[in-house]
Design a protein around this motif. Sequence first.
Motif, PDB file in Angstrom:
ATOM      1  N   HIS A 271       0.848  -1.197   0.000  1.00  0.00           N
ATOM      2  CA  HIS A 271       0.000   0.000   0.000  1.00  0.00           C
ATOM      3  C   HIS A 271       0.881   1.244   0.000  1.00  0.00           C
ATOM      4  O   HIS A 271       1.896   1.292   0.686  1.00  0.00           O
ATOM      5  CB  HIS A 271      -0.921  -0.006   1.216  1.00  0.00           C
ATOM      6  CG  HIS A 271      -1.937  -1.105   1.148  1.00  0.00           C
ATOM      7  ND1 HIS A 271      -3.160  -0.959   0.539  1.00  0.00           N
ATOM      8  CD2 HIS A 271      -1.876  -2.391   1.564  1.00  0.00           C
ATOM      9  CE1 HIS A 271      -3.814  -2.108   0.598  1.00  0.00           C
ATOM     10  NE2 HIS A 271      -3.055  -3.000   1.211  1.00  0.00           N
ATOM     11  N   TYR A 272       0.454   2.249  -0.774  1.00  0.00           N
ATOM     12  CA  TYR A 272       1.247   3.471  -0.872  1.00  0.00           C
ATOM     13  C   TYR A 272       1.138   4.284   0.411  1.00  0.00           C
ATOM     14  O   TYR A 272       0.048   4.456   0.962  1.00  0.00           O
ATOM     15  CB  TYR A 272       0.796   4.309  -2.070  1.00  0.00           C
ATOM     16  CG  TYR A 272       1.008   3.585  -3.382  1.00  0.00           C
ATOM     17  CD1 TYR A 272       2.266   3.080  -3.713  1.00  0.00           C
ATOM     18  CD2 TYR A 272      -0.042   3.389  -4.272  1.00  0.00           C
ATOM     19  CE1 TYR A 272       2.472   2.397  -4.906  1.00  0.00           C
ATOM     20  CE2 TYR A 272       0.149   2.709  -5.468  1.00  0.00           C
ATOM     21  CZ  TYR A 272       1.408   2.217  -5.778  1.00  0.00           C
ATOM     22  OH  TYR A 272       1.601   1.543  -6.950  1.00  0.00           O
ATOM     23  N   VAL A 273       2.294   4.781   0.834  1.00  0.00           N
ATOM     24  CA  VAL A 273       2.397   5.519   2.087  1.00  0.00           C
ATOM     25  C   VAL A 273       2.557   7.005   1.770  1.00  0.00           C
ATOM     26  O   VAL A 273       3.234   7.363   0.805  1.00  0.00           O
ATOM     27  CB  VAL A 273       3.638   5.011   2.868  1.00  0.00           C
ATOM     28  CG1 VAL A 273       3.972   5.900   4.051  1.00  0.00           C
ATOM     29  CG2 VAL A 273       3.430   3.573   3.316  1.00  0.00           C
ATOM     30  N   GLU A 274       1.924   7.863   2.554  1.00  0.00           N
ATOM     31  CA  GLU A 274       2.190   9.287   2.469  1.00  0.00           C
ATOM     32  C   GLU A 274       3.675   9.440   2.829  1.00  0.00           C
ATOM     33  O   GLU A 274       4.074   9.084   3.942  1.00  0.00           O
ATOM     34  CB  GLU A 274       1.281  10.038   3.454  1.00  0.00           C
ATOM     35  CG  GLU A 274       1.377  11.547   3.408  1.00  0.00           C
ATOM     36  CD  GLU A 274       0.971  12.138   2.051  1.00  0.00           C
ATOM     37  OE1 GLU A 274       0.158  11.524   1.313  1.00  0.00           O
ATOM     38  OE2 GLU A 274       1.490  13.225   1.729  1.00  0.00           O
ATOM     39  N   PRO A 275       4.510   9.896   1.869  1.00  0.00           N
ATOM     40  CA  PRO A 275       5.962   9.772   2.059  1.00  0.00           C
ATOM     41  C   PRO A 275       6.466  10.470   3.319  1.00  0.00           C
ATOM     42  O   PRO A 275       5.981  11.534   3.685  1.00  0.00           O
ATOM     43  CB  PRO A 275       6.540  10.457   0.818  1.00  0.00           C
ATOM     44  CG  PRO A 275       5.428  10.505  -0.164  1.00  0.00           C
ATOM     45  CD  PRO A 275       4.152  10.527   0.597  1.00  0.00           C
ATOM     46  N   GLN A 353       7.433   5.772  14.738  1.00  0.00           N
ATOM     47  CA  GLN A 353       7.466   5.397  13.321  1.00  0.00           C
ATOM     48  C   GLN A 353       6.193   4.646  12.917  1.00  0.00           C
ATOM     49  O   GLN A 353       5.677   4.844  11.815  1.00  0.00           O
ATOM     50  CB  GLN A 353       8.699   4.551  13.007  1.00  0.00           C
ATOM     51  CG  GLN A 353       8.902   4.439  11.512  1.00  0.00           C
ATOM     52  CD  GLN A 353      10.229   3.798  11.162  1.00  0.00           C
ATOM     53  OE1 GLN A 353      10.315   2.604  10.936  1.00  0.00           O
ATOM     54  NE2 GLN A 353      11.268   4.598  11.136  1.00  0.00           N
ATOM     55  N   SER A 354       5.680   3.809  13.819  1.00  0.00           N
ATOM     56  CA  SER A 354       4.412   3.136  13.519  1.00  0.00           C
ATOM     57  C   SER A 354       3.314   4.166  13.255  1.00  0.00           C
ATOM     58  O   SER A 354       2.541   4.045  12.303  1.00  0.00           O
ATOM     59  CB  SER A 354       3.991   2.233  14.685  1.00  0.00           C
ATOM     60  OG  SER A 354       4.853   1.132  14.811  1.00  0.00           O
ATOM     61  N   PHE A 355       3.275   5.199  14.090  1.00  0.00           N
ATOM     62  CA  PHE A 355       2.271   6.262  13.933  1.00  0.00           C
ATOM     63  C   PHE A 355       2.433   7.011  12.613  1.00  0.00           C
ATOM     64  O   PHE A 355       1.473   7.504  12.048  1.00  0.00           O
ATOM     65  CB  PHE A 355       2.386   7.272  15.083  1.00  0.00           C
ATOM     66  CG  PHE A 355       1.508   6.949  16.262  1.00  0.00           C
ATOM     67  CD1 PHE A 355       0.129   6.952  16.132  1.00  0.00           C
ATOM     68  CD2 PHE A 355       2.056   6.651  17.502  1.00  0.00           C
ATOM     69  CE1 PHE A 355      -0.696   6.665  17.218  1.00  0.00           C
ATOM     70  CE2 PHE A 355       1.253   6.362  18.595  1.00  0.00           C
ATOM     71  CZ  PHE A 355      -0.124   6.367  18.448  1.00  0.00           C
ATOM     72  N   ALA A 356       3.673   7.127  12.141  1.00  0.00           N
ATOM     73  CA  ALA A 356       3.944   7.945  10.948  1.00  0.00           C
ATOM     74  C   ALA A 356       3.447   7.302   9.658  1.00  0.00           C
ATOM     75  O   ALA A 356       3.321   7.972   8.637  1.00  0.00           O
ATOM     76  CB  ALA A 356       5.447   8.201  10.846  1.00  0.00           C
ATOM     77  N   GLY A 487      -5.185   2.410  15.140  1.00  0.00           N
ATOM     78  CA  GLY A 487      -4.472   3.101  16.214  1.00  0.00           C
ATOM     79  C   GLY A 487      -3.505   2.214  16.962  1.00  0.00           C
ATOM     80  O   GLY A 487      -3.551   0.977  16.861  1.00  0.00           O
ATOM     81  N   TYR A 488      -2.627   2.909  17.668  1.00  0.00           N
ATOM     82  CA  TYR A 488      -1.688   2.258  18.591  1.00  0.00           C
ATOM     83  C   TYR A 488      -1.796   3.018  19.905  1.00  0.00           C
ATOM     84  O   TYR A 488      -2.097   4.213  19.909  1.00  0.00           O
ATOM     85  CB  TYR A 488      -0.237   2.424  18.128  1.00  0.00           C
ATOM     86  CG  TYR A 488       0.127   1.818  16.806  1.00  0.00           C
ATOM     87  CD1 TYR A 488       0.641   0.529  16.730  1.00  0.00           C
ATOM     88  CD2 TYR A 488       0.020   2.562  15.632  1.00  0.00           C
ATOM     89  CE1 TYR A 488       1.031  -0.018  15.512  1.00  0.00           C
ATOM     90  CE2 TYR A 488       0.405   2.025  14.410  1.00  0.00           C
ATOM     91  CZ  TYR A 488       0.914   0.743  14.353  1.00  0.00           C
ATOM     92  OH  TYR A 488       1.295   0.214  13.153  1.00  0.00           O
ATOM     93  N   PRO A 507      -6.026   5.817   7.454  1.00  0.00           N
ATOM     94  CA  PRO A 507      -5.267   4.690   8.010  1.00  0.00           C
ATOM     95  C   PRO A 507      -4.611   3.873   6.898  1.00  0.00           C
ATOM     96  O   PRO A 507      -5.202   3.676   5.842  1.00  0.00           O
ATOM     97  CB  PRO A 507      -6.333   3.870   8.737  1.00  0.00           C
ATOM     98  CG  PRO A 507      -7.603   4.187   8.028  1.00  0.00           C
ATOM     99  CD  PRO A 507      -7.480   5.620   7.589  1.00  0.00           C
ATOM    100  N   ILE A 508      -3.408   3.438   7.170  1.00  0.00           N
ATOM    101  CA  ILE A 508      -2.730   2.562   6.215  1.00  0.00           C
ATOM    102  C   ILE A 508      -3.369   1.180   6.306  1.00  0.00           C
ATOM    103  O   ILE A 508      -3.897   0.799   7.353  1.00  0.00           O
ATOM    104  CB  ILE A 508      -1.212   2.490   6.520  1.00  0.00           C
ATOM    105  CG1 ILE A 508      -0.431   1.778   5.417  1.00  0.00           C
ATOM    106  CG2 ILE A 508      -0.956   1.801   7.862  1.00  0.00           C
ATOM    107  CD1 ILE A 508      -0.222   2.559   4.169  1.00  0.00           C
TER     108      ILE A 508
END
Length: 577
Positions: A271-275, A353-356, A487-488, A507-508
């Motif tokens: 899945h594409y991530v907001e860079p 980093q998980s949140f990012a 969420g985390y 959400p990713i």
Amino acid sequence: MAGVVKSRGNLLRLWVLFWLFIAFVSVSKVEARYRHYKWEVKYQYKSPDCFKKLTISINGRSPGPTILAQQGDTIVVELKNSLLTENLAVHWHGIRQIGSPWSDGTEGVTQCPILPGDNFIYKFVVDRPGTYLYHAHYGLQKEAGLYGSIIVSVPSNVSEPFTYDYDHSIILNDWYHKSTHEQATGLSSIPFGWVGEPQSLLINGRGKFNCSLSSLVAGVCNALNPECSPYVLTVIPGKTYRLRIGSLTSLSAISFGMQGHNLTVVEADGHYVEPFVVKNIYIYSGETYSVLLKANQDSSRNYWAITNVVSRKPSTPNGLAILNYHPNHPEKLPPTIPPTGPLWSDTASRLAQSFAIKAHRGHITAPPLKSDRVIVLLNTQNKIDGFFKWSLNNVSLTLPHTPYLVALKFNLTDAFDQTPPPDNYDSMNYDIFSVAKNVNATSSNGIYRLKFNTTVDIILQNANTMTVNNSETHPWHLHGHDFWILGYGNGKFDMKRDPQKYNLLNPIMKNTVPVHPYGWTALRIQTNNPGVWLFHCHIESHFYMGMSVVFEAGVEKVGKLPSTIMGCGKTRGFHRP
Ligand SMILES: *[C@@H]1O[C@H](CO)[C@@H](O)[C@H](O)[C@H]1NC(C)=O
Ligand SMILES: *[C@@H]1O[C@H](CO)[C@@H](O)[C@H](O)[C@H]1NC(C)=O
Ligand SMILES: *[C@@H]1O[C@H](CO)[C@@H](O)[C@H](O)[C@H]1NC(C)=O
Ligand SMILES: *[C@@H]1O[C@H](CO)[C@@H](O)[C@H](O)[C@H]1NC(C)=O
Ligand SMILES: *[C@@H]1O[C@H](CO)[C@@H](O)[C@H](O)[C@H]1NC(C)=O
Ligand SMILES: *[C@@H]1O[C@H](CO)[C@@H](O)[C@H](O)[C@H]1NC(C)=O
Ligand SMILES: *[C@@H]1O[C@H](CO)[C@@H](O)[C@H](O)[C@H]1NC(C)=O
Ligand SMILES: *[C@@H]1O[C@H](CO)[C@@H](O)[C@H](O)[C@H]1NC(C)=O
Ligand SMILES: [Cu+2]
């Protein structure tokens, strides 16, 4: 005479038709894009970290060949089990197996094991582009070296939300010198024999064990063996590289970084991530990421690529590879000592980093706003009859001998426990921060039956292990689906308050996610893929010790099962070809 001419004409016509047919068949083959692989799986001696060890190889290789395909292709892997004394099953990690749940490759869930000497054909469609993995899914077999990458490119008329010049895959692993048999025996013995920390970290199947630490006979460890020379990634100055990084470690959570370079994260589990830019990326077993690397530093020298263990107190040396700027010599060692990587105990930066990781703004798949069912899974380390186990809501999974998929399709109600495991734990009275008062758990092969086409939230709740002041990171992997990560959080999940903080905007979606020490992770899934699917901790030994659940949804919609997945347990009488 005329007859001869006529038949000659017919022959000619037939000839032309024949070639037209051949041409048609080959064109339609190209359009249907079947990709055929013939793999022979067997043991071979290999020295990936200079230490000679029996390794499971595919066509002589470990890591195995990379599957390269395009979205929509059908992959056909004809597997021959030449292990002589071991069963086998291979899982296609991240491929949802829509319409082919029997090709998921999970022994005990979707198929009987492939017996020594037998062939088995896996056939499935790679319906989404992205970076995926494959690995053995029988016992602890993945640890022995059966693993590799699957790369699915976008169709030629589709563009991705980022650009790059070249594509490279990097598969990360940890490596043990003990055999999987010794490890499995230790884990299921009294007294318990823990596998311990791995001997080395591998980058594309190469690592370095310090041979002078091995007191074994000469020839077992050879620091000069070319098999364990560091992996070299050569770059052309000024170009941008898409590194497709996957981790299939057995135990370790790791960090990956490139000395002197930043990495831009653009894809996670397909899945594409907001860079976003990182110095190092944390990667948990079963995850994949694409990162962009710009070869824009001083090109007169080479650099180190490093992986190091995080989350557990490391006793494994860092894994090293070389980032080589063309035209420097590829084996020219970087002029500086390797960087050390982030501190193993820095949980806060891993959580950050998980949140990012959010869905790319142009590629958001909106999650359903509400769920129909919530399942909270308390992750605990336990004992059962004196054996060490891992459990979810006090239940440790034991896989049945008859695959669930076959048992459910044929109504073999005596093949597994029909009582489902609980949807929650006694959260009022359970202290996640201390060792449980009673560490005993129960074992079961019962499964969660989910209503088809509904929305289910899964809350992974971490807790203290059986050791005081200790909670581990568990990478959870779901088969057959991608989930939204809503969420985390730290501490105990609050059923009332925490859902209000869910990210429902961007959400990713992923197939593997960590639950951090003493924390929780909230996931949302849509049960729209008929079949029976594992959801488990991707740490090999944890899975082996029961850290897994099984979800069934819409099994009545599954088509006719191939007889090749049957033949064991209560399906022994069923026909195998
Ligand atoms: C790409 O081509 C396929 C068929 O060749 C077509 O179905 C699809 O809509 C095209 N996609 C785009 C984004 O143009
Ligand atoms: C390898 O181990 C030996 C013996 O403990 C030690 O002297 C040496 O420094 C080690 N080498 C490396 C590269 O760590
Ligand atoms: C990496 O990113 C940091 C923070 O964004 C920046 O300060 C640094 O200059 C970057 N380094 C390189 C080599 O691009
Ligand atoms: C836990 O199980 C062991 C072994 O079965 C048993 O001896 C012990 O009494 C149990 N402990 C509790 C608190 O139930
Ligand atoms: C299994 O049970 C279901 C529901 O009771 C029934 O519809 C189905 O036909 C049965 N299948 C077999 C193979 O007996
Ligand atoms: C787990 O199960 C065991 C055995 O049935 C029981 O003694 C124990 O209290 C349970 N623990 C929790 C936290 O539910
Ligand atoms: C799933 O449910 C949605 C409505 O909630 C419906 O629109 C859709 O058709 C259903 N899909 C299937 C395959 O049943
Ligand atoms: C608990 O463990 C952490 C490391 O995981 C350590 O930093 C901390 O000091 C420990 N706390 C206690 C009370 O032992
Ligand atoms: Cu785990």
